[in-house]
Design a protein around this motif. Structure first.
Motif, PDB file in Angstrom:
ATOM      1  N   LYS A  47       0.831  -1.203   0.000  1.00  0.00           N
ATOM      2  CA  LYS A  47       0.000   0.000   0.000  1.00  0.00           C
ATOM      3  C   LYS A  47       0.868   1.257   0.000  1.00  0.00           C
ATOM      4  O   LYS A  47       0.615   2.196  -0.754  1.00  0.00           O
ATOM      5  CB  LYS A  47      -0.924  -0.009   1.219  1.00  0.00           C
ATOM      6  CG  LYS A  47      -1.868   1.160   1.275  1.00  0.00           C
ATOM      7  CD  LYS A  47      -2.757   1.090   2.501  1.00  0.00           C
ATOM      8  CE  LYS A  47      -3.647   2.312   2.575  1.00  0.00           C
ATOM      9  NZ  LYS A  47      -4.444   2.328   3.801  1.00  0.00           N
ATOM     10  N   LYS A  48       1.921   1.266   0.825  1.00  0.00           N
ATOM     11  CA  LYS A  48       2.812   2.424   0.877  1.00  0.00           C
ATOM     12  C   LYS A  48       3.527   2.628  -0.451  1.00  0.00           C
ATOM     13  O   LYS A  48       3.672   3.753  -0.932  1.00  0.00           O
ATOM     14  CB  LYS A  48       3.843   2.247   1.992  1.00  0.00           C
ATOM     15  CG  LYS A  48       3.274   2.380   3.376  1.00  0.00           C
ATOM     16  CD  LYS A  48       4.346   2.141   4.426  1.00  0.00           C
ATOM     17  CE  LYS A  48       3.772   2.141   5.828  1.00  0.00           C
ATOM     18  NZ  LYS A  48       4.808   1.830   6.822  1.00  0.00           N
ATOM     19  N   GLU A  51       1.128   4.090  -2.992  1.00  0.00           N
ATOM     20  CA  GLU A  51       0.913   5.522  -2.758  1.00  0.00           C
ATOM     21  C   GLU A  51       2.112   6.335  -3.245  1.00  0.00           C
ATOM     22  O   GLU A  51       1.948   7.389  -3.863  1.00  0.00           O
ATOM     23  CB  GLU A  51       0.663   5.784  -1.273  1.00  0.00           C
ATOM     24  CG  GLU A  51      -0.679   5.278  -0.787  1.00  0.00           C
ATOM     25  CD  GLU A  51      -0.835   5.351   0.718  1.00  0.00           C
ATOM     26  OE1 GLU A  51       0.131   5.740   1.426  1.00  0.00           O
ATOM     27  OE2 GLU A  51      -1.928   5.014   1.206  1.00  0.00           O
TER      28      GLU A  51
END
Length: 99
Positions: A47-48, A51
């Motif tokens: 997820k990081k 992003e």
């Protein structure tokens, strides 16, 4: 020993109990091994990274736009030079004030 076998036979007569026990044992072994924790960490890291990918992609798009403007406009290049490098053209006056 006979009570143990009767209990085991009773357990085999209920497949739902066997399924629940198998799932509980599998979950406990994955948790003890650390696979579930690693999976959770990988998902949060993914997820990081995604992003960060979106941020870099937006920045890349902005830079491409600036490159296109620079290729097509001398005014843009002059503006950027004045703004970023504190340059000025020959016909401009510079005022310096004493503090």
């Amino acid at each position: 020993m006979g009570a143990y076998l009767r209990g085991l036979r009773n357990l085999f007569e209920h497949p739902m109990k066997i399924g629940i026990a198998a799932i509980a044992i599998a979950f406990a072994s994955l948790l003890a091994e650390g696979s579930l924790i690693n999976l959770w960490n990988l998902k949060t890291e993914k997820k990081k990274i995604y992003e960060r990918y979106l941020e870099v992609s937006q920045k890349n798009s902005d830079l491409k736009t600036k490159i296109l403007k620079a290729e097509n406009s001398d005014k843009f290049i002059g503006h950027e030079a004045r703004e970023k490098l504190d340059l000025m053209s020959e016909d401009e006056l510079e005022f310096i004030f004493d503090n």
